[in-house]
Design an enzyme around this catalytic site. Structure first.
Site, PDB file in Angstrom:
ATOM      1  CB  CYS A 131      14.922 105.457  46.317  1.00 19.55           C
ATOM      2  SG  CYS A 131      14.649 104.200  45.057  1.00 19.55           S
ATOM      3  CB  CYS A 180      16.643 101.835  45.141  1.00 21.27           C
ATOM      4  SG  CYS A 180      15.032 102.324  45.754  1.00 21.27           S
TER       5      CYS A 180
END
Ligand code: N1C
Length: 303
Positions: free
Chosen positions: A124, A206
């Site tokens: 992420c 993400c």
């Protein structure tokens, strides 16, 4: 009596001679007939047919060898932490996606087995998209090794800069020409591949995701580009908190207000509709430094 026997033998011999010759003739005739009736059509069917001619450049020479070499380089040297990936299987799945198929009817499903063999998690906050700024984005991830463009993942790394297509009438690659997106067809094996892998890359992203855009062209955000058509619409609002855009101007090019340009407003609006926050910065410092490394004498690089 003796004269009768003699005359009967001498009458039969020419007769036997003729029938042997006739038999040979018949054999040759039927032999030839078989060749003509069976071998010729089979030969015609098996004869390699010329590939169709397209407007775009053909498959890159040594495509398969390059693909294999890159797969081993990536998995053994560039990112050994990725763990075991079967390069032989990956290479087969790649070529099976387009060989012996119409290069204008390529589908996402064709690439599904390849996608399954090459899944790779990007941490992420580390995804970097780009549009019309390939060089700069890749210069950046080269030094910021923990950030990933699609070409810093296995599949993007393998396919970067290559071209490929097959033909429904042949099991070979077409090295002479491949369909072009504009002049031939949009569902060509090459474009469908980039759409498919770009879609997965965006779906997997993400946290805060980043994009390098080119502020030296009239529309830094182009709705027809892969970034504008595919990636922006496949970000998952439930896991992507914000898109950070870095709009970069070429060293020496005028204008520095790209973040407030109408094309960036379109991007902002699309993201708002998709419940994803947006922020934008012109000439992001660390990337500017990389531009300056290449242009150290330029006045805008005197810090
Ligand atoms: O159409 P673009 O840029 O906006 O595509 C770039 C965008 C990136 O964020 C990548 O994740 O889409 C992904 N991508 C590639 O990674 C890629 N590598 C090579 C899309 N296209 C890619 N290519 C080739 O460059 C491919 O031939 C495609 O058509 C171009 C797109 O480049 P662009 O217009 O500058």
């Amino acid at each position: 009596m003796a004269s009768h026997r003699f005359s009967s033998v001498s009458e039969e011999e020419p007769c036997c001679d003729i029938s042997r010759k006739t038999k040979i003739c018949l054999c040759v005739f039927f032999g030839l007939l078989i060749v003509v009736v069976i071998a010729v059509p089979v030969g015609i069917l098996m004869w390699p047919r010329p590939h169709k001619e397209w407007k775009g450049e053909g498959t890159t020479a040594h495509f398969y060898e390059i693909l294999m070499g890159r797969c081993y380089t990536y998995t053994q040297i560039v990112r050994p932490e990725l763990g075991h990936k079967d390069c032989q299987k990956i290479g087969k799945a790649f070529t099976s996606a387009f060989l012996s198929k119409d290069p204008c009817s390529s589908t996402e499903q064709d690439y599904e087995p390849l996608m399954e063999l090459t899944n790779q998690a990007v941490p992420c906050n580390k995804t970097l998209f780009w549009s019309k700024s390939s060089q700069l984005a890749h210069d950046y991830t080269r030094v910021r090794q923990n950030m990933f463009t699609l070409e810093d993942t296995l599949l993007g790394y393998m396919a970067d800069g290559l071209r490929w297509c097959g033909d429904s009438g042949s099991s070979d690659m077409n090295y002479k020409s491949c369909p072009n997106w504009r002049e031939d067809c949009s569902n060509n094996s090459f474009s469908v591949f980039w759409n498919t892998v770009s879609k997965r890359f965006a779906e997997d992203a993400c946290g805060v995701v980043h994009v390098v855009l080119n502020g030296s062209i009239s529309n830094p955000f182009d709705e027809r580009s892969t970034f504008g058509r595919v990636e922006v619409f496949n970000l998952r609002p439930e896991k992507v908190h914000r898109l950070q855009a870095w709009v970069m101007h070429d060293i020496g090019s005028a204008g520095s207000d790209s973040c407030s340009s109408s094309s960036i407003n379109v991007l902002k609006w699309i993201l708002k509709e998709r419940s994803i926050a947006f922020s934008c910065e012109n000439n992001y410092g660390p990337i500017r430094l990389l531009q300056c490394v290449k242009n150290p004498e330029h006045p805008s690089c005197r810090f």
